[in-house]
Scaffold this motif. Sequence first.
Motif, mmCIF file in Angstrom:
data_model
loop_
_atom_site.group_PDB
_atom_site.id
_atom_site.type_symbol
_atom_site.label_atom_id
_atom_site.label_comp_id
_atom_site.label_asym_id
_atom_site.label_seq_id
_atom_site.Cartn_x
_atom_site.Cartn_y
_atom_site.Cartn_z
ATOM 1 N N TYR A 1 0.850 -1.197 0.000
ATOM 2 C CA TYR A 1 0.000 0.000 0.000
ATOM 3 C C TYR A 1 0.884 1.245 0.000
ATOM 4 N N LYS A 2 0.599 2.155 -0.897
ATOM 5 C CA LYS A 2 1.404 3.372 -1.026
ATOM 6 C C LYS A 2 0.687 4.526 -0.306
ATOM 7 N N LEU A 3 1.369 5.084 0.677
ATOM 8 C CA LEU A 3 0.838 6.189 1.468
ATOM 9 C C LEU A 3 1.628 7.454 1.141
ATOM 10 N N PRO A 4 1.023 8.383 0.357
ATOM 11 C CA PRO A 4 1.738 9.627 0.058
ATOM 12 C C PRO A 4 1.898 10.459 1.325
ATOM 13 N N LEU A 5 3.077 11.032 1.486
ATOM 14 C CA LEU A 5 3.373 11.748 2.723
ATOM 15 C C LEU A 5 2.769 13.145 2.759
ATOM 16 N N GLY A 6 2.908 13.907 1.694
ATOM 17 C CA GLY A 6 2.350 15.257 1.683
ATOM 18 C C GLY A 6 2.948 16.160 2.751
ATOM 19 N N ASP B 1 5.172 19.421 3.350
ATOM 20 C CA ASP B 1 5.755 20.629 2.769
ATOM 21 C C ASP B 1 6.023 20.417 1.279
ATOM 22 N N ASP B 2 7.270 20.579 0.850
ATOM 23 C CA ASP B 2 7.599 20.403 -0.566
ATOM 24 C C ASP B 2 8.306 19.066 -0.811
ATOM 25 N N ILE B 3 8.203 18.152 0.143
ATOM 26 C CA ILE B 3 8.844 16.843 0.018
ATOM 27 C C ILE B 3 7.883 15.886 -0.679
ATOM 28 N N ASP B 4 8.339 15.303 -1.768
ATOM 29 C CA ASP B 4 7.551 14.313 -2.497
ATOM 30 C C ASP B 4 8.051 12.935 -2.099
ATOM 31 N N TYR B 5 7.350 12.293 -1.174
ATOM 32 C CA TYR B 5 7.789 11.001 -0.666
ATOM 33 C C TYR B 5 6.573 10.112 -0.453
ATOM 34 N N THR B 6 6.713 8.851 -0.781
ATOM 35 C CA THR B 6 5.648 7.878 -0.581
ATOM 36 C C THR B 6 6.154 6.787 0.348
ATOM 37 N N VAL C 1 3.526 3.526 13.754
ATOM 38 C CA VAL C 1 2.484 4.271 14.462
ATOM 39 C C VAL C 1 2.328 5.655 13.831
ATOM 40 N N SER C 2 3.427 6.310 13.517
ATOM 41 C CA SER C 2 3.352 7.629 12.867
ATOM 42 C C SER C 2 2.645 7.534 11.520
ATOM 43 N N ALA C 3 2.958 6.521 10.734
ATOM 44 C CA ALA C 3 2.284 6.337 9.444
ATOM 45 C C ALA C 3 0.788 6.114 9.647
ATOM 46 N N ALA C 4 0.425 5.331 10.642
ATOM 47 C CA ALA C 4 -0.994 5.074 10.919
ATOM 48 C C ALA C 4 -1.711 6.347 11.358
ATOM 49 N N ARG C 5 -1.023 7.209 12.076
ATOM 50 C CA ARG C 5 -1.646 8.439 12.578
ATOM 51 C C ARG C 5 -1.887 9.479 11.489
ATOM 52 N N ILE C 6 -1.187 9.391 10.374
ATOM 53 C CA ILE C 6 -1.360 10.383 9.305
ATOM 54 C C ILE C 6 -2.184 9.828 8.144
ATOM 55 N N CYS D 1 -10.099 8.067 16.921
ATOM 56 C CA CYS D 1 -9.305 9.141 17.510
ATOM 57 C C CYS D 1 -8.910 10.122 16.414
ATOM 58 N N THR D 2 -8.596 11.309 16.828
ATOM 59 C CA THR D 2 -8.123 12.329 15.897
ATOM 60 C C THR D 2 -6.894 12.998 16.509
ATOM 61 N N PHE D 3 -6.115 13.592 15.638
ATOM 62 C CA PHE D 3 -4.934 14.330 16.075
ATOM 63 C C PHE D 3 -4.995 15.719 15.482
ATOM 64 N N THR D 4 -4.494 16.691 16.210
ATOM 65 C CA THR D 4 -4.502 18.068 15.718
ATOM 66 C C THR D 4 -3.635 18.177 14.465
ATOM 67 N N THR D 5 -3.834 19.239 13.719
ATOM 68 C CA THR D 5 -3.030 19.483 12.529
ATOM 69 C C THR D 5 -1.558 19.578 12.893
ATOM 70 N N GLU D 6 -1.268 20.243 13.996
ATOM 71 C CA GLU D 6 0.125 20.380 14.457
ATOM 72 C C GLU D 6 0.721 19.011 14.786
ATOM 73 N N ARG D 7 -0.055 18.163 15.451
ATOM 74 C CA ARG D 7 0.428 16.824 15.803
ATOM 75 C C ARG D 7 0.641 15.977 14.551
ATOM 76 N N GLN D 8 -0.268 16.099 13.574
ATOM 77 C CA GLN D 8 -0.119 15.344 12.339
ATOM 78 C C GLN D 8 1.144 15.761 11.590
ATOM 79 N N LEU D 9 1.456 17.051 11.605
ATOM 80 C CA LEU D 9 2.679 17.530 10.961
ATOM 81 C C LEU D 9 3.910 16.902 11.625
#
Length: 190
Positions: free
Chosen positions: A50-55, A57-62, A94-99, A150-158
């Motif tokens: 499964y490919k999860l695009p990171l999104g 800033d200006d980093i293009d990473y999957t 865990v970080s990937a799952a949270r975003i 659960c949800t995470f704030t925009t700041e936490r997701q960043l």
Amino acid sequence: MHEVKFDQVIQDYLTGKDLQMTTYEDIRQALARILVEEKGYPVQNIKPRYKLPLGLDDIDYTINLDFLVTIDEQPAMILGFCPGAVSTYITQYVSAARIFPGGPVPFVLVTDSTDAALVRVKDKKEICRGYHCIPTWQHLQEIFKECPPCTFTTERQLKEKRVAHAMFALSDGYCSSSCEITSDKSQADS
């Protein structure tokens, strides 16, 4: 250790498609077989590679996730194979799952094929440790229903995106490019 491509083809257990053999692909295929044949997972509920695009800033990473398991078309668990100590890979999964788009995936399972950790993403609580803790399909459905969203704030997701990028970029061997065989040999070698 980075993953190495071999000049061989292996058939994907879940899709039947040909894949380029790599250092760890046979282990991933064995994990898929265990999920289906021993743990009772329906094939259609396991999404390989499964490919999860990171999104970020200006980093293009999957981020390439080994398996995404769904229940009623909702992401339920990310399963990641790690070529090293399970504990050192939990944070990145865990970080990937949270975003994950549409909200966090509730569970991650990280395994090195001899050890495993089932982790609740909301609070990064280790629910079970040891290879025996790979949940059966029935058990995963039960804990999925019991797990409040659960949800995470925009700041936490960043912050989580930055952690995921740093850790996956360090542990990523070659799989940022396609892991599938192409008919054009020059593309497969690139």
